[in-house]
Every structure is written in C-alpha cells, then in structure tokens.
Design an enzyme around this catalytic site. Structure first.
Site, PDB file in Angstrom:
ATOM      1  N   ASP A 136       0.923  -1.333   0.059  1.00 41.86           N
ATOM      2  CA  ASP A 136      -0.040   0.059  -0.061  1.00 41.86           C
ATOM      3  C   ASP A 136       0.711   1.426   0.016  1.00 41.86           C
ATOM      4  OD1 ASP A 136      -2.340   1.504  -0.217  1.00 41.86           O
ATOM      5  OD2 ASP A 136      -2.765   0.999   1.896  1.00 41.86           O
ATOM      6  N   GLU A 181       2.707   5.275  -3.590  1.00 44.69           N
ATOM      7  CA  GLU A 181       2.936   6.452  -4.846  1.00 44.69           C
ATOM      8  C   GLU A 181       4.125   7.230  -4.628  1.00 44.69           C
ATOM      9  OE1 GLU A 181       0.114   5.813  -2.698  1.00 44.69           O
ATOM     10  OE2 GLU A 181      -0.368   4.580  -4.273  1.00 44.69           O
ATOM     11  N   ASP A 234      -8.813   3.253  -3.277  1.00 41.45           N
ATOM     12  CA  ASP A 234     -10.047   3.701  -2.124  1.00 41.45           C
ATOM     13  C   ASP A 234     -11.269   4.366  -2.976  1.00 41.45           C
ATOM     14  OD1 ASP A 234      -8.166   2.807  -0.318  1.00 41.45           O
ATOM     15  OD2 ASP A 234      -7.464   4.664   0.366  1.00 41.45           O
TER      16      ASP A 234
END
Ligand SMILES: *[C@@H]1O[C@H](CO)[C@@H](O)[C@H](O)[C@H]1NC(C)=O
Ligand SMILES: *[C@@H]1O[C@H](CO)[C@@H](O)[C@H](O)[C@H]1NC(C)=O
Length: 993
Positions: A468, A471, A643
């Site tokens: 997760d 980025e 999300d």
C-alpha cells in the site's frame, strides 16, 4: 487506504451521536499538512505562455541505418523558455523495430552521465522495446514521413492502406529540460481508450485531460490516480463496416498531461525524452483490431502479465478495523456458516504495533496465537495476505526503548532516499509517524527488503503481500521530520476513523429510498456532528499561501515547483503535496531525484516484493497486490482500484477502470467490492458482490469504522454472493485459461464488447456490460431499486447466438435491441456466447475443493452448429511448471472432440456433457450440420434409438443418463468412463442414435 484529511473517510459504528464522541480527547496531530503553497495548474492559467509559439526544430544530417534512420534536430529560432530551458541540439532516431511496431525517439544530443537520468529512462527500470534483428522499412506495417516545412514534423501511416495514425503536421515540437510537448492530429469524434490509470468512462472522449502523477487519492474522477500507463488504443469505424485499430505507447515516467481535444491530442511531460512506439494492430492479413493492438503492446512493449496462482482467483475478504484475531476468526466462521466461499483472509494495518511494518501487535495479534490462526487457515485450504506499507518508521532517537529493527537494518546499509538539503535520510510522515522510504535504485535495498519479509514470514506465515501507499505517499510537505525525530511517534496530521467528530454518515445514493428510517437518523447525526465541528473546529485551520508561476532559469531545473504545473488532484496542485518531494535524492551514482523517479516507486517496490517472495517461496509464483503501478507492473503484480467509495457511481466506473487495466497488461485487477470509504447498504453490496465475481481479483474491502460489509451480514447479500460465486467457481479453470493466454500471448481477460465485436460502432461506448474472455457476457445491475436490467446482445445481426448461463435457454434478441432482462436482487445476468465450449467444475467453498471435483463440459452451439474452446491446466502455483496440459475442444457435425497435449495429469473425471442450442432432438448424425435452423428434417420425428456410445460403452446404462429438452442435450454419469482423468486421452464423441 486514503490519507489526506480532505479525503480521509471517517467511519460510523452504529449511529453514535456527535455529542457523545466529543467527550473523547482529540489527539495531537503532526504539523505541516498544508505547508506547500497553492499553484495554478497551467491548463487553467490564462497567463501561461503558449508553448506552440516556440520555434520548433529543423532536421538535417539524415543517416539511414538498416532498420531506420537518425537525424540531427536543431532549434529553429531563439530559445522560447516556455516551461524550461530549451535544448538546442537533439537527436531523432526512427526504428522499424518489428513488422507491427515503429519507434521514434527524440533526445538531447549532449547527455552527460550526470544529467542522463533527466532524459533517458533506463531499460533496467522500464523495458525498452528493441529491434527484432530483421525488420526494415520495407517489411514494416508502418512508415514514417517527415518534413521541415515550416519546422520538423512527422507522421506515421499504414503502408497497406495509407491510413494516417499519428501526425504532428502543423504543430511544433517543444523540447526543454522540464517540458516536452507534441500534438497529434486526430480524426473527427475519435475513439481513444486507455491512458490508465483513470477513473473515467472507458471511451475517453474528445474533451478530456489525463494528468499523470502517482497520487494517494482514491476515486479522483478525471484526475491523476495511483498508476501511470501512458498507452492508448484508437479504434476507427469505417463506412463499409470494417474497423481499424492502432496503439501509441509513450515510454516516459515523468509527470505528464495528455489533453484530448476535438481535433488533436497534446502530449506534455515534465522531462525525459520522446520515446514513442506506434503499434499497427495488424495481423498477417493486413487487418487490424483493438485486441491485436493490446496484445502487441503487452508482448512487444511492456511484457505480458504474470501467471497467477490458482487460489488467488478465489474470493478474498479484507477490512481496516479487524481489531484482533478473534474478530478475524468470527469473519472466517461467518463465511463458513453462511456457506459462502472464502479463500483469502486479509489484514490492513490493525495487525501492526503502532502501524509499523513487519511487526505484530502483541496485544491484539500476539504470536504464537496469530501464527496458529494462519496455520489453521492453511489447513482449511484458505490463505492469508497482510498489508505492508511503503514507508518505514524512524524510531525516536531519544527513547532507547523505541527500537525498530527494519529501520536500523536499512540505516546500516544506507538504503533510504535522502534529503538533499541535509544529506541525511529524507524524513516524511505516514501512519506510524516520521518515516523513511527504501531507495530501490541501489542493490542493498533489495537484500534489506527481502530479509525483512523473510524474517516476518517466520511468525506471520502469509501467502502473498499487499503493498500500500506506494505512490509513495507522505502526509507532510518535504522532509518534515528533519530535526523533529524526538517527537516520534507522531499522530497523522488528520483525524482517524473512530477519532472524535470523524464519524462517517454517508451512504449510497438512494439509501433514503431503500432504508428510509436509517437514512433520516444518519442525516440527523451528520448535521449534529457538522454543527459541533463548525462551532469548534477540531483541526487547526490550514493557512495556504498562493504562489505565482515560476519562470525557467538558465542552467537550473526547479524540481519542486517546475514552471509547468500539472493539474495534480491534490489541493494546491504542488508535486510534493502528500508525496515525497521531487527534490529528494537517490543513492545511485547520479543522485537521481524523485522528480524522475516518482511514478516508478510503485513499480519498484512491487518488483522488490516479488523478488522477496521468490525467496520466501522458491519456485512459486509470487502473489503481490500493489497500489501504484507503471507500464510493465503486470509482470510482477496484481492491482486493486484503490480507495473507492460505497456508491453506485464508484461501482459503475470500476468496469471502465478494469477494462483499461486489461489493456495495460495488469489483468489481475479488482475493485474494493461493496466500496471502501463510507457505509454500504444491502442493495449496493448485493449488486457489487455479483459484479466483482467476474473480475479477476475479487476482494471485499472496507474502511475502519464504517458499518461491516462482509457478504454474510445481510441475507440478500449472502444469497447474491452464493449465487454469483457458484458461477465464478464453476468457471475457475476458464478464468485460469484466460490468464494463461494473457501470460503467453497478451490476450485480455475481461473484454469490452467493442473488442469482441469490432464491426459494431454502437458498442464503442458500451461498458455497463463486459465480457470475460471471448465466451461470457456479463450484464450487471448498476443502479438501485430495480429488478430488471437492459443489455445488448452483440453480434446477433451476424448470427451470434447467446444462451442464458443458468437455464441454457437461447436469448431472443434483435440487433441493437436494448433488451430488458429480469434481474432480481440476488441474480446477475450471465450469458454464454454460441460457439463456446467451457470446461466447468463443481463450485465448492475453496478453490482447492473446487479443483478436485469432476469436470463437465458445456457446449453452446453457434449458428453453424459448431463450437470450440480450450482449457489450460497445471499445478496451479509453480513459476515454471514441470508439466502442463492444454486441451482443445471442438464440436461440429454432432461430434464433440478433444485433444490434449502436455503431461500434466488431469486426474478428475469428466462427469457431464451438455450441448445447448440444438435445433431438435438429435436422432442421427452424419446428415450435415445443424446450420439450417428452419430445416424440417431436424424438426420432426423421435429419436430412432436411445443408445449413446461413449468409449465403446452404451451410455444409457450403468448410471449414465441422456436427456433432451428445448434444444439442450444432457449426458450425465460419465465418471466411470473417464476415471483415469477427463483429458488423459483424446476423445471423439458423436451424438447419434
Ligand atoms: C481540461 O483542460 C481545459 C483547458 O485546456 C480546462 O478548460 C478544463 O476545465 C479541464 N478539465 C478539467 C476537468 O479539469
Ligand atoms: C474496409 O472495407 C472497404 C470496403 O469493403 C475496403 O475497400 C477497405 O480496404 C477496407 N479497409 C480496411 C482497412 O480493411
């Protein structure tokens, strides 16, 4: 999970009133969330310079090479300094790389080792397609023409028809150190697809901006999202009913924008080079298609997707907010007692001690109890997948008891990204507090990462890893922990779900219709919370300054605030907002900066995790699911949609998102089913559990503190899930076979109707329906409060037949008809395309149990009475299986045949054969095909006999049975005849009696 305050979605447990929760203590939040100034995106800035007023270039000194040519490009006037410093001397390189692929590169003539990473994307980071060693301009599908009038411009067209597929004619090429631009001319009302990752309608349209900068922001409709895959495919419908298709891949990892306009697409990047790959989409006969183009992109440019382990196609349950082992055990038990399959059990951050990767919370997930829990899952044929966040906590240097060995091991190896202003590590902020990030450019980072994963696996014997925040996300601006590490662990700079005043009262659209009482109570609680917040804001009000346009400075690149401002979805738009700052540096010999590397962090951490998993499970296919992806990520990772929200709109767009991921070589894709943020409801969750059953990666995931949404929580959702999963688990081998062809040939798994039926222009915008492979049509319900759904049945004008999955009844649909189908809440419409043969198994509660059941074959005939299909088998987990089996099925003239190759033993027998779409009772064969549907020959009379031979035995006895009704022939009870394995020998079976 989502992280910025503006977007963090806070939860609701029951309907606690805001008054009660204000009594809880508001935590001390870490600072600096909005410390960056606010910028004006260049596309919205009327004062921005017109880069097309730049002088452009002139080509000279053309040198022909065997498979292309090179030339010098020299700036054709004074520097314009639009959004960077002009580069006067460039090299143009054109290569006819393969028959179907033409490559054009433009890069600076003078590149030093020090500035190489500004311009050149190394092949060891992102595959660089190369010449096949034989293609020349004469054998290529494509040709490139260019002109210097008035300045350098080029166009790419097909040799066989002259069709122009890309043309910069009439536009300047701009090449500056922080800004590249070119424009291509487009046909009217063009159909362009791809440019993943985006949350947008599948057909991108002629008025769309795709910004690319990997970002921690879910559901950011029409903006940048987590992934960057700069590839589009264009389809053109011609009069006369044929279609052409081609593709363009721009290999560049910088922040960028693609501006789709009526007659042009503008391509702008913040650096790097032009490295464009034009794909003809053509097959040997000279025709082209979307599917061929997509395959050429995967096979030739980025690499085909990883083959996934068989079990990963089972259903997965995850949530943030499983407080302890017994809560997870209750979930496992809940699925079991509701008789709903559960294959993978996932944990979010809850397992960790203070959000720190590779730890185990000693109170809630203590060892060895947790180890035992996972071992029990394994014993039951289930699997376990935990989260790993991309950041590494930095222990408080003034607190000797705050030891954290993953940091210490990495620090010893000096393996983290650095702060250029101090030379120390770059200290950003994330869940655990001030944190660092691995620098994947240096080899020691891989060994460090592998070691942490190996060590952690000893106590937490996971089966795969979920990566997760890749980025990579940081909650503050810049190296904000610099000088403040003694405050660690700092709380994130926003309230968390469950913190005071942070309850989520949002429900899906139409909740007020389906759940009126709850909806009004939620509305009351929500407005009460809002008034408490407005009376006394729990968070410091961020002070935001604005900043004007930065001007290019000769000899200097402004990394944090480049002159061209992309329309980054983060508030204020600065590149450094909620991510590692662009000027953070790497430890390679060139001190490459995040400015170049940002969009590759996700690819690199997934790659490192893939290699770590190869050490944990030697010889096994690594299962890793990553959030940020780049072109080529599919070779190593699966991906989820991030999300999303518990809304019908989010569910609808998940289909488009999935189709673009299929085009991008990342077929192991799925959305957070029932929605991640906000509260779901039984209707949305029922429909979404049904829909996602036809996505390759099938996971229900939920934010902390929203209402629970496991499939067994509502009877309707449970029933929907059982029914949809029965279909999915029946066809697991079909999905697995599709993956085999994706892995070996770059075929797609989920498919747009327009790909399968390319000559029907009415399908160019159809994405409320999709296909799974060539044979299955899915028509989901995507709106609330309905019991029917409208869908088209493509191809019927050309004789395509469709059969209902459940009844095998043939659909009676007219060309272009938007047919209304019955769709009660627990039902999803699934249809089989005539001409398909599917090998199915009996759906069980795990993939392993399913895999051990007998096979059955369903033959759905086309209008010529024919069908075909294939089946791929292997052990389900080996990276390089030592045995495989490939079975090819055909049905024609009343005879079903199959042949197989490969030595993998398919030990399960073949139990049943069903043939759908017969025109009448078969009573003989050899009299020609069933093609003539109105033929009276087949329409009268009774079967001449009642025997059916199978392997030389009479099939109507000894437990076998044959029945026929309404065009469907069923043969059952064949297990005894195929006890040595369904496909161990070739078969030819003719239905005549
Ligand atoms: C896309 O860019 C144009 C400017 O070229 C702008 O007018 C438009 O608002 C942008 N669209 C979005 C959704 O930002
Ligand atoms: C499309 O069909 C027309 C008419 O049949 C034909 O002339 C043309 O060459 C076809 N174009 C392509 C690209 O196949």
């Amino acid at each position: 999970m989502r992280s910025t305050f503006s977007s963090v979605i806070l939860g609701l447990v029951g309907l606690t009133t805001a008054q009660t929760v204000t009594e809880r203590v508001i935590p001390t939040l870490s600072p600096q969330i909005d410390a960056l100034p606010s910028l004006t995106p260049t596309i919205l800035d009327p004062t921005a310079p017109d880069s097309q007023a730049c002088p452009g270039y002139k080509a000279a000194n053309v040198v022909q090479a065997g498979h292309g040519f090179t030339a010098d490009l020299t700036i054709a006037g004074a520097d314009c300094q639009a959004f960077g410093n002009d580069i006067a001397d460039l090299v143009l390189e054109v290569q006819y790389q393969t028959k179907e692929r033409l490559n054009l590169k433009i890069y600076p003539k003078h590149i030093s080792p020090q500035n190489s990473s500004w311009f050149i994307l190394p092949a060891h980071l992102v595959d660089e397609p190369a010449w096949d060693g034989k293609t020349t301009a004469n054998t290529s599908d494509l040709k490139l023409d260019w002109s210097n009038d008035p300045t350098f411009q080029f166009k790419v067209s097909r040799i066989n028809t002259g069709e122009e597929i890309f043309s910069t004619y009439g536009h300047k090429i701009v090449y500056e150190d922080q800004y590249l631009e070119l424009l291509t001319n487009m046909v009217d009302d063009y159909n362009v697809y791809g440019l993943a990752e985006n949350i947008h309608d599948f057909r991108l349209g002629n008025n769309y901006n795709q910004t690319y900068y990997a970002v921690d922001a879910g559901n950011s409709i029409d903006y940048n999202v987590y992934g960057v895959i700069p590839f589009y495919q264009e389809t053109r419908y011609h009069s006369g009913g044929n279609t052409t298709a081609h593709g363009v891949y721009a290999r560049n990892a910088h922040g960028q924008e693609w501006l789709l306009r009526n007659s042009t697409i503008a391509y702008r990047t913040l650096g790097g080079s032009f490295d464009l790959y034009f794909l003809s989409g053509q097959t040997a006969d000279g025709t082209s298609s979307a599917l061929t183009t997509i395959s050429q992109f995967q096979v030739g440019c980025i690499g085909t997707p990883a083959m996934q382990m068989y079990w990963t196609f089972g259903f997965h349950q995850c949530r943030w907010g499983y407080e302890n082992i017994s809560v997870v055990q209750d979930v496992v038990d809940g699925y079991k007692s509701a008789n709903i399959p559960l294959e993978g059990v996932w944990n979010d951050l809850d397992i960790y001690e203070l959000y720190r990767d590779f730890t185990n919370n000693q109170v809630t997930y203590p060892l060895p109890a947790f180890t035992n829990f996972i071992e029990t899952l394994h014993a039951n044929g289930q699997h376990y997948i935990p989260i790993i966040d991309s950041n590494i906590y930095v222990p408080n240097p003034t607190n000797a008891s705050d030891a954290y060995s993953p940091f210490e091991h990495g620090a010893e190896l000096q393996t983290f990204i650095r702060d250029p202003t101090t030379g120390d590590f770059y200290y950003g902020d994330n869940w655990p507090g001030f944190s660092v990030w691995g620098d994947w450019l240096i080899p020691s980072t891989q060994s460090w990462w592998t070691n942490e994963i190996l060590t952690w696996h000893k106590g937490t014997p996971f089966d795969g890893i979920w990566i997760d925040l890749s980025e990579a996300s940081s909650f503050c601006a810049g190296s904000c922990g610099n000088g403040r590490l003694d405050e660690n662990p700092v709380h994130p700079p926003f309230l968390l779900p469950g913190d005071p005043l942070s309850f989520d009262f949002l429900y899906p659209e139409s909740f007020n219709v389906s759940n009126a009482t709850e909806a009004s109570s939620a509305a009351a609680a929500s407005s009460s919370q809002a008034s408490v917040i407005s009376a006394s804001p729990p968070l410091p009000v961020a002070t935001t300054t604005t900043m004007g346009r930065t001007e290019p400075t000769p000899g200097v690149r402004n990394l944090n605030f480049p002159p061209y401002v992309i329309n980054n979805v983060q508030s204020g738009h600065a590149l450094g907002k909620s991510s590692i700052a662009p000027n953070a540096t790497h430890n390679d010999q060139y001190n490459t900066t995040e400015y170049e590397m940002h969009n590759l962090f996700g690819l690199q951490i997934s790659n490192a995790t893939y290699h770590a998993l190869l050490q944990v499970f030697p010889g096994r296919r690594p299962f890793t699911v990553g959030r940020s992806v780049f072109a080529g990520s599919g070779k190593i990772t699966a991906h989820w949609g991030g999300d999303n929200t518990s809304t019908w709109g989010s569910m609808f767009l998940s289909i488009s998102q999935a189709l673009t991921m299929m085009m991008s070589g990342i077929p192991m894709f799925g959305a957070d089913t029932c929605g991640f943020t906000h509260n779901t409801d039984y209707q949305l969750c029922s429909r979404w559990m049904e829909l996602s059953a036809f996505f390759p990666f099938y996971r229900n995931h939920n934010v902390k503190a929203a209402i629970s949404q496991e499939a067994y929580r509502w009877s309707s959702v449970a029933e929907s899930s059982r029914r949809a999963m029965k279909v999915r688990y029946s066809m697991l081998t079909y999905m697995y076979t599709l993956f085999y062809y994706a892995h070996t040939k770059g075929e797609t798994v989920m498919r747009a109707l327009a790909w399968e039926f390319p000559n029907d222009p009415s399908l160019r915008e159809t994405y409320g329906q999709f296909m799974l492979g060539p044979s299955i049509l899915v028509t989901p319900v995507l709106i609330p409060n309905v019991e029917t759904v409208n869908g088209v049945f493509p191809g019927v004008a050309d004789g395509t037949r469709w059969f209902d999955w459940y009844t095998l009844a043939e659909v009676d649909a007219q060309p272009q008809e938007n047919k209304t189908l019955s769709a009660p809440l627990e039902h999803i419409n699934v249809h089989i395309r005539g001409g398909s043969i599917l090998a199915l198994q009996e759906p069980k509660l795990t993939t392993n149990a399913t895999r051990n059941t007998p096979y059955s074959l369903v033959v759905a005939l086309d209008s010529n009475g024919k069908a075909s299909g294939s089946l791929y088998l292997d052990d389900g987990y080996s990276l390089v299986p030592d045995a495989i089996k490939l079975v090819e099925f055909t049905y024609a003239d009343g005879c079903l045949k199959y042949t197989s190759e490969g030595s993998y033993a398919s030990t399960q027998p073949l139990a049943n054969i069903t043939v759908a779409g017969l025109q009448s009772t078969p009573h003989d064969y050899g009299h020609g095909p069933y093609a003539n549907r109105s033929s009276s020959y087949w329409g009268h009379g009774k079967p001449k006999g009642s025997t059916l031979e199978f392997g030389g035995k009479n099939c109507s006895s000894d437990g076998r049975s044959v029945s026929y009704s309404n065009g469907v022939l069923k043969v059952t009870g064949l297990e005894k005849d195929t006890g040595n394995g369904a496909f161990e020998s070739a078969l030819s079976l003719c239905f005549g009696w």
